[in-house]
Design a protein around this motif. Sequence first.
Motif, PDB file in Angstrom:
ATOM      1  N   UNK A 358      33.329  46.641  43.447  1.00 57.95           N
ATOM      2  CA  UNK A 358      34.480  46.641  42.745  1.00 57.95           C
ATOM      3  C   UNK A 358      35.333  45.263  42.914  1.00 57.95           C
ATOM      4  N   UNK A 359      35.837  45.080  44.250  1.00 59.87           N
ATOM      5  CA  UNK A 359      36.645  44.196  44.548  1.00 59.87           C
ATOM      6  C   UNK A 359      35.851  42.373  44.128  1.00 59.87           C
ATOM      7  N   UNK A 360      34.367  42.897  44.180  1.00 63.37           N
ATOM      8  CA  UNK A 360      33.830  41.523  43.665  1.00 63.37           C
ATOM      9  C   UNK A 360      33.878  41.115  42.530  1.00 63.37           C
ATOM     10  N   UNK A 361      34.703  41.713  41.531  1.00 67.21           N
ATOM     11  CA  UNK A 361      34.706  41.630  40.045  1.00 67.21           C
ATOM     12  C   UNK A 361      35.978  40.931  39.970  1.00 67.21           C
ATOM     13  N   UNK A 362      36.864  40.720  40.936  1.00 67.64           N
ATOM     14  CA  UNK A 362      38.108  40.027  40.704  1.00 67.64           C
ATOM     15  C   UNK A 362      38.136  38.858  39.973  1.00 67.64           C
ATOM     16  N   UNK A 440      40.719  29.697  39.967  1.00 69.36           N
ATOM     17  CA  UNK A 440      39.499  30.278  39.520  1.00 69.36           C
ATOM     18  C   UNK A 440      38.564  30.009  40.817  1.00 69.36           C
ATOM     19  N   UNK A 441      38.655  28.899  41.418  1.00 67.16           N
ATOM     20  CA  UNK A 441      37.758  28.473  42.477  1.00 67.16           C
ATOM     21  C   UNK A 441      37.890  29.563  43.784  1.00 67.16           C
ATOM     22  N   UNK A 442      39.305  29.614  43.930  1.00 69.88           N
ATOM     23  CA  UNK A 442      39.815  30.528  44.977  1.00 69.88           C
ATOM     24  C   UNK A 442      39.109  31.857  45.035  1.00 69.88           C
ATOM     25  N   UNK A 443      39.369  32.635  43.599  1.00 68.47           N
ATOM     26  CA  UNK A 443      38.896  33.948  43.142  1.00 68.47           C
ATOM     27  C   UNK A 443      37.558  33.820  43.246  1.00 68.47           C
ATOM     28  N   UNK A 444      36.656  32.763  43.130  1.00 70.83           N
ATOM     29  CA  UNK A 444      35.135  32.898  43.187  1.00 70.83           C
ATOM     30  C   UNK A 444      34.723  33.074  44.554  1.00 70.83           C
ATOM     31  N   UNK A 445      35.392  32.125  45.282  1.00 69.40           N
ATOM     32  CA  UNK A 445      35.153  32.279  46.710  1.00 69.40           C
ATOM     33  C   UNK A 445      35.457  33.872  47.333  1.00 69.40           C
ATOM     34  N   UNK A 446      36.547  34.384  47.031  1.00 66.62           N
ATOM     35  CA  UNK A 446      37.197  35.586  47.524  1.00 66.62           C
ATOM     36  C   UNK A 446      36.021  36.800  46.945  1.00 66.62           C
ATOM     37  N   UNK A 448      33.025  36.502  46.120  1.00 60.88           N
ATOM     38  CA  UNK A 448      31.639  36.382  46.814  1.00 60.88           C
ATOM     39  C   UNK A 448      31.690  36.985  48.211  1.00 60.88           C
ATOM     40  N   UNK A 449      32.847  36.721  48.873  1.00 62.90           N
ATOM     41  CA  UNK A 449      33.093  37.326  50.118  1.00 62.90           C
ATOM     42  C   UNK A 449      33.139  38.833  50.089  1.00 62.90           C
TER      43      UNK A 449
END
Length: 482
Positions: A358-362, A440-446, A448-449
């Motif tokens: 669910x967090x991965x949808x941030x 956008x780039x930061x949220x994509x990275x987080x 993915x993690x």
Amino acid sequence: MASTQLTDEKAIVTSGARPGVTLAAVSVVQFMVSLDLSVVNVGLPEIGSGLGFSEVGLTWVIHAYALTFGGLLLLGGKIADRYGHKRVMLFGLGLFGLASLVGGLAQAPGQLVAARAAQGIGAAALAPAALALLASTFPGGRERVKAFGVWSAVNASGGAVGVLAGGLLTQYAGWQWVMYINLPMAALALALAWRGIAADRPAARRGRPDVLGAVLATAGAALLVFGVVRTDRYPWSSATTLGTLALAVVLLVAFVYVEKTTSRDPLIRLGLFANRSVAGANAYTLLFGGAMASALYFVSLYLQRVLSGSPARTGVEFLPFALGVVLGSTLAVKLGYRFAPRTILICGGLLAAAGFAWFGLMRAEGTFLVDVLGPSIVSSVGIGLCLAPAVSIATGGVAPGEAGVASGVLNSTRQIGASLGLAALGTAAADRTGRSVTPQALSDGYALGMTAGAVILAVAVLIAVVVLPRPQRPGTDKAGVG
């Protein structure tokens, strides 16, 4: 029952111990260690900008502590048994407090990382010595149950207070205070232990502690993490990365060889891992620790760098996660009267994995209520459900004389797993983000993690299903977690 309790109280009195003071000192120690694990996470963005850490380099604020703590924990327990628990606890308190002071005064990334490593060394001496003092002061009966109940409550509350204190201190006093906060607690515990805890008699010496084994294990794990973290600069196929990882493997193989052949008191009896319960619980905890550490790291950065929350607000928004862990831990005890630890461990892992997914949808345009609150509650309750059953499984299937060693191995595995997992997932997230610092780039990275963390937890659950032994009969499924 009354005669047993009277015998326990008589044993406490005749040992010269002051139970109330010992419990108070050990509680302060555990609160401090637990708080330190969470208070630093909230301050990471300010620490990074204040000292000039790179995105990947910032993870070493966590790695340095986790690697020395986990790598030296077993050695700390052996030394405490050999030289006396009170003496080693006092040493650990002094080192932990001094390292916290140096960390707060740090002016460069390397200085803070070195201070965090010294904190980990202090904690590796401090934690097993304090727990051993508690166990020996309260050898059995109702007083022991109460004492360990207090210890467990303090352990859980330290993490909850840490996330709130980290935010408030970082915003209103400066990030340095996430380090300085340890000083009054270390001083209080030192004062209580110095005057209030009777000197204990060291255990019979079976041989010198295996210092070489501890150095090899810690150095091997550190090089493994270092090699993974550096893939942001050197590709996996580069000579630098391959050489670093190869050297790490050599050191870890040397550690196994030393443990098998040493004439000293080995850190681990390798035959312990022939037990499926021990092997399965440690494999599960290695993956579980990596996923959990990554969650705290990514969510803290998401709240502050993407949602633009202040450190104080982030601390408040982290409270549902911390309280969810407390709730899950409480539920694990209650459910433990009806279900086997293996069953609770599997269910808790699945719940945590669902929360991580669910967090991965941030989203970059997300909000706390939509993108953080729900997954925080789901994943944290799942995490809390896993803590006690993992300890129960890892220690329940071994001889009584090795229960302490099995518990120490599990704690070491959790810390090393946290560092390895954060290294791998932090590097993957940084690679996805690239050089961009846009939301956008930061949220994509987080994201993915966190998604990778969900996959790791799913693998951990699979290990629990396949490796951990099933209850022998339906009635066994009612064994408790304690």
